[in-house]
Structure formats: C-alpha cells, structure tokens
Motif scaffolding. Structure first.
Motif, PDB file in Angstrom:
ATOM      1  N   GLY A  58      19.285  -6.272  16.043  1.00 42.04           N
ATOM      2  CA  GLY A  58      19.014  -6.861  17.349  1.00 42.04           C
ATOM      3  C   GLY A  58      17.625  -7.475  17.406  1.00 42.04           C
ATOM      4  N   PRO A  59      17.322  -8.180  18.493  1.00 43.00           N
ATOM      5  CA  PRO A  59      16.048  -8.905  18.604  1.00 43.00           C
ATOM      6  C   PRO A  59      14.843  -7.968  18.517  1.00 43.00           C
ATOM      7  N   VAL A  60      13.791  -8.471  17.878  1.00 47.50           N
ATOM      8  CA  VAL A  60      12.518  -7.737  17.889  1.00 47.50           C
ATOM      9  C   VAL A  60      11.780  -8.076  19.176  1.00 47.50           C
ATOM     10  N   ASP A  61      10.906  -7.177  19.594  1.00 49.79           N
ATOM     11  CA  ASP A  61      10.143  -7.376  20.826  1.00 49.79           C
ATOM     12  C   ASP A  61       8.822  -8.104  20.593  1.00 49.79           C
ATOM     13  N   GLY A  62       8.388  -8.194  19.335  1.00 48.43           N
ATOM     14  CA  GLY A  62       7.135  -8.864  19.022  1.00 48.43           C
ATOM     15  C   GLY A  62       6.843  -8.751  17.535  1.00 48.43           C
ATOM     16  N   VAL A  63       5.734  -9.383  17.118  1.00 53.58           N
ATOM     17  CA  VAL A  63       5.352  -9.384  15.709  1.00 53.58           C
ATOM     18  C   VAL A  63       3.858  -9.108  15.580  1.00 53.58           C
ATOM     19  N   LEU A  64       3.521  -8.202  14.655  1.00 54.57           N
ATOM     20  CA  LEU A  64       2.133  -7.924  14.272  1.00 54.57           C
ATOM     21  C   LEU A  64       1.873  -8.592  12.931  1.00 54.57           C
ATOM     22  N   LEU A  65       0.931  -9.550  12.913  1.00 56.14           N
ATOM     23  CA  LEU A  65       0.642 -10.294  11.694  1.00 56.14           C
ATOM     24  C   LEU A  65      -0.710  -9.887  11.114  1.00 56.14           C
ATOM     25  N   ASP A  66      -0.703  -9.534   9.838  1.00 53.31           N
ATOM     26  CA  ASP A  66      -1.920  -9.235   9.077  1.00 53.31           C
ATOM     27  C   ASP A  66      -2.242 -10.479   8.253  1.00 53.31           C
ATOM     28  N   LEU A  67      -3.216 -11.279   8.733  1.00 47.85           N
ATOM     29  CA  LEU A  67      -3.615 -12.519   8.066  1.00 47.85           C
ATOM     30  C   LEU A  67      -5.122 -12.517   7.862  1.00 47.85           C
ATOM     31  N   HIS A  68      -5.594 -13.292   6.884  1.00 47.53           N
ATOM     32  CA  HIS A  68      -7.035 -13.319   6.630  1.00 47.53           C
ATOM     33  C   HIS A  68      -7.782 -14.236   7.581  1.00 47.53           C
ATOM     34  N   GLY A  69      -7.297 -15.457   7.736  1.00 49.71           N
ATOM     35  CA  GLY A  69      -7.972 -16.399   8.612  1.00 49.71           C
ATOM     36  C   GLY A  69      -8.690 -17.523   7.889  1.00 49.71           C
ATOM     37  N   ALA A  70      -8.731 -17.482   6.539  1.00 42.68           N
ATOM     38  CA  ALA A  70      -9.373 -18.558   5.775  1.00 42.68           C
ATOM     39  C   ALA A  70      -8.459 -19.024   4.654  1.00 42.68           C
ATOM     40  N   MET A  71      -7.162 -19.139   4.970  1.00 42.65           N
ATOM     41  CA  MET A  71      -6.163 -19.530   3.970  1.00 42.65           C
ATOM     42  C   MET A  71      -5.958 -21.040   4.006  1.00 42.65           C
ATOM     43  N   VAL A  72      -6.057 -21.665   2.825  1.00 40.64           N
ATOM     44  CA  VAL A  72      -5.832 -23.099   2.695  1.00 40.64           C
ATOM     45  C   VAL A  72      -4.785 -23.324   1.603  1.00 40.64           C
ATOM     46  N   ILE A  73      -3.792 -24.125   1.936  1.00 38.27           N
ATOM     47  CA  ILE A  73      -2.707 -24.408   0.998  1.00 38.27           C
ATOM     48  C   ILE A  73      -2.807 -25.871   0.576  1.00 38.27           C
ATOM     49  N   ASP A  74      -2.368 -26.163  -0.602  1.00 36.61           N
ATOM     50  CA  ASP A  74      -2.323 -27.544  -1.058  1.00 36.61           C
ATOM     51  C   ASP A  74      -1.476 -28.350  -0.070  1.00 36.61           C
TER      52      ASP A  74
END
Length: 500
Positions: free
Chosen positions: A100-116
């Motif tokens: 069933g549907p999730v109520d929200g998402v907790l994201l663990d991200l760095h904040g300085a990610m750059v992709i080609d």
C-alpha cells in the motif's frame, strides 16, 4: 504509518579526473538493498542509522529501498546514476504495490552530488522522488554540512535538515530529528515551509570546525533561532567549493511552521549576520615549513598537519608528495604520513614482505599538480588487506577497508601506503598495523577537519597547510567558470569587509 527510506550519497569534485562508477559505490561504503539496510545500520552514526533508530522509537514501519555511498571523487557516470535512481524508484513502487501507499520518504543525501550532464544531482534526485509521490506526501532530506544547495531542492523537498557538526559526529542525531519531524507532519501537527539564502563567499575549512570559534558562534546562533516559536529547523551549509557549478557555495535554509514570512525574515537575519562578519570565515592556511616551525615553537607533540589540498575525503587522488618530501629533507624523527594512495608501492611492499626493503618512487603519479614522486629506500614494517573497525565518533559502529596496504619506514619517516581513497578519520586503521599515533612527533593527515574528532584529544598542535595539490584553498586559483555571482574574497576584495 509507513515511511520509505534510502539515498545515494556522493561529494563530487569537478576538479578531479577520477570518474565515479557503479563499482565505486559497491566497493567504497557499499551498496545496500532492502533488508540489508536494516541489518547493517541500526545504531550507526549515519543518517540512515538515525532513521532506523527513530522508527523503532516511534513504532512506524520503515521501508528500506536502496542506500549507497561512494568516496568523494570526480563526476558520477550518467549511466551509474540513472541505474541507481531507477532502482530506487522501482523499489519504491514495488513496496507500494505490495503493502500500500507510503506516507512519506526520508532521504539520506550528501548535497554536493554532480553527475555527468546533471549539475544539481541531489536536486534532481529529490525532484524525481517528488514526481513519483505527488505533492501531498512529505520528503525530508538530511544533507551534509558541505552541500551546495539550490532553489530546486527547497521547492521539491518538504523539509531539509542538515548536519550541525564538523567533524560530522551528529549524523545519527540528524536522522532521528528528520524522522521526528516527518511523524509530526504526517500526523498533521505541523506544515513546513522553507527559505533558502545563498551566501557569496568562500568559507575556509580551518574556520568551519564547530567545536571552536569562530564556527561555534555561528552554530550557537542557529541553535538559538531553532528555539524560537514557529521555527522547525535551521541548516547552515558552508558549501563545497571544488565543484564548478552555478549553485556552488554556502547557504542558509530555514524551516518554519506554515509561516513563509517568518522563514524569509529569519533566513535574511542569519545570512545577513554571516555576510556582515565574512572576514571571520576566511583564513589563509600555513605553508608546510611555517606550520612545522610554529609547532616546534609551541613545543607540544605530535604536531599535526592537515594536508587539506589533498583531502581524499573531498575527492582528491591522495598521492601528493610535498609533505613527505619535506619530512625526509628535514630528517624528522617519529614522523608519519596518513595516507598516500599508491597501489604500485603497496604491491612492492607485499612482494618484499615484512622486514624486506623496497627502493621505489612513492606518490605523485596521478597528476603533475600533486608533485613529483618521492624516491624512497624503505623497510616494510607491516602489511594489511585493509580491514578495520571505526573506533571514533565518526562512523562509529561501522567497518572500513583501505584495501591492500603497507606501513613503510625510511629513517624516522613512516608512511602508510593504501589502495582505497579514504581520509584518516582517526587512528583506527593505523592501530591494526601496529602504529601508535600518540607516540609520534609529526603526523600529516590527508584530511581537512574530520580527523580532529579522534586526533584532537592527543594533538600537541594542529595546522591546516597549503601543500601542492588539486584542492587548493587559494580559491582564486580554482578558476570557476559556472559560478553565477561574484564571491568574497576573490572578486569581492577582502578589504571590502568590515572588521567585526
């Protein structure tokens, strides 16, 4: 209550020629899927560990999707990122199809990610999760203090709560704080709104250590603001200058409870206060020789030199040689280099065996900027396959692996040569080789500040030094092409700032 979690973490240096591949994510901190996350990170001092610990405390169901972390390096290959993002979203859809549907998402991200091809990697990731979830379900993000934040992130996330410490010893706490807030949001107790204020300056690493002035004053101010009615969180980000992107640089993010005017006013207050005092956040580092001389004058040992321009924790190659050559030229005794990345020398040491002698050139193989290789005739003191357990505040509860490694010694100069590009967060790996860091007179660490959490308690003195390497702290030399505004103290002169 069902909350999904995971993240893709990377601090990307656009000045590094080392591309970041899927194998880097797999072999560095690791690539974990589903239940592997729940088995690996409970109690660990990382944000995902805080999410898990808070889920147990609140009693909500935490649905682990995908979590991975690669050591800082150059641009992430586009296919690698696309595959990781697609798998994260596929796993989110599968979790909803099954339970069933999730109520929200907790994201663990760095904040300085750059992709080609994608300059704002974290903003792109958040926006794709938002596109899947729709507008009504909360997304909370816990970035590193060195994030380069953008309007896109503030538009797409529900709340952003960054680290409060450098060295980063509060990651589990920030994860728990984000989990506490998402529960309040889902229960209808609060309705976050956010404001971002970017600050056009270069913030010297030596001025960012949160346990000391002047950075302690900044965080004390931020924490006072967080006690005010209607304020849900304040993030102070000092930025990551070694990314030539439009949104590079420090910023303030204020999260308020359903009061955009309060968020705007408060962000203006703190960012204005920081800008007014901009002289406090900029400091030229010592030269190698001046730092040694200053430390010897103080007379307390070990003297620790932070080789911040070759900080592997920021994406450099880890093989610069100026400090090693200086230690040898000065014939220093009980001197130690942590670490030089040089698999060729490691292989020679393993071939010679403990007690053997090797004649070789150490370091200086990745880029001429890193300095020339150093000729050494060294004794092999110890060998390792690189496994160890973190014993300091950072990453407590996790294991690490420096890859095949060796401790080599020429006269009084000791060098730990490794395969993996990870900065020395503490003496833990050195101990596995039989090295007692506290008995040394001189220690050079390829790190900017994270080492302090473990080394500072026994250090005689500590100096950030500007040795020759690609991540110079003479910011005028970075030659940014994509930055969208003038920065202090490069285009905006040092003398323009009041002496407050």
């Amino acid at each position: 209550m069902r909350i999904a979690t995971g993240g893709v973490l990377h601090e990307t240096s656009t000045y590094s020629d080392l591309p970041t591949t899927l194998n880097d994510f797999i072999n560095d901190r690791g690539l974990f899927r589903g239940q592997e996350i729940m088995e690996t990170f409970p109690g660990a001092n990382v944000c995902i560990g805080g999410f898990i610990d808070a889920a147990k405390r609140h009693g909500f169901e935490l649905i682990p999707l995908l979590w991975t972390f690669a050591f800082p390096s150059g641009l992430i290959e586009r296919k690698t990122y696309d595959d990781l993002l697609a798998e994260f979203l596929d796993r989110l859809k599968a979790a909803e199809d099954e339970g069933g549907p999730v109520d929200g998402v907790l994201l663990d991200l760095h904040g300085a990610m750059v992709i080609d091809g994608i300059e704002d990697g974290d903003g792109h990731f958040i926006s794709k999760v938002r596109e899947y979830l729709g507008d009504d379900r909360p997304i909370l993000v816990t970035p590193d203090m060195h994030g380069n934040h953008s309007p896109l992130r503030v538009e797409q996330a529900t709340a952003i709560l960054g680290y409060d410490t450098y060295p980063h010893i509060d990651m589990n706490e920030r994860g728990q704080e984000a989990a506490d807030l998402i529960v309040r949001i889902i229960n209808g107790e609060v309705k976050p709104v956010m404001t971002l204020r970017q600050i056009p300056l270069f913030w010297s690493t030596a001025c960012q250590v949160t346990a000391h002035m002047p950075m302690r004053e900044v965080m004390d101010y931020a924490h006072e603001i967080e006690t005010r009615p209607g304020i849900l969180g304040v993030t102070v980000s000092t930025g990551f200058p070694w990314a030539d992107i439009p949104e590079v640089g420090p910023s303030i993010i204020v999260v308020a409870d359903n009061d955009q005017e309060l968020a705007d006013k408060t962000a203006d207050e703190l960012s204005g206060w920081i800008w007014e005092r901009r002289r406090r956040w900029y400091k030229l580092p010592f030269s190698v020789n001046d730092a040694i001389k200053e430390g010897q004058g103080i007379g307390k040992f070990p003297i620790i030199l932070a080789d911040h321009a070759d900080n592997t924790g920021g994406g450099t190659a880890g093989d610069s040689t100026e400090i090693l050559q200086t230690f040898l030229d000065m014939k220093l005794d009980k001197a130690l280099i942590l670490y030089i990345v040089d698999p060729e020398v490691v292989a020679l040491a393993h071939e010679a065996g403990v007690g053997g002698t090797i004649e070789t050139e150490v370091g200086g193989k990745s880029d001429p900027i890193q300095g020339p290789p150093v000729k050494m005739k060294a004794t092999v003191k110890a060998l390792s396959q690189g496994e160890f357990k973190y014993d300091g505040p950072m990453y407590a509860g996790l294991t690490g692996n420096m890859g095949p490694s060796a401790w080599i010694q020429q006269d009084g100069v000791n060098v730990v040569v490794v395969t993996a590009r990870e900065q020395p967060f503490g003496p833990a790996f050195s101990k596995t080789l039989g090295i007692d860091c506290e008995s040394m007179n001189y220690i050079s660490v390829k790190s900017s500040a994270h080492f302090r959490a473990s080394f500072e308690p026994f250090a005689g003195s500590i100096f950030n030094v500007e040795a020759r390497a690609i991540h110079t702290h003479d910011f005028a030399k970075l030659n940014h092409q994509r930055r969208k505004q003038d920065f202090y103290p490069v285009e905006i002169p040092y003398e323009s700032a009041p002496d407050i």
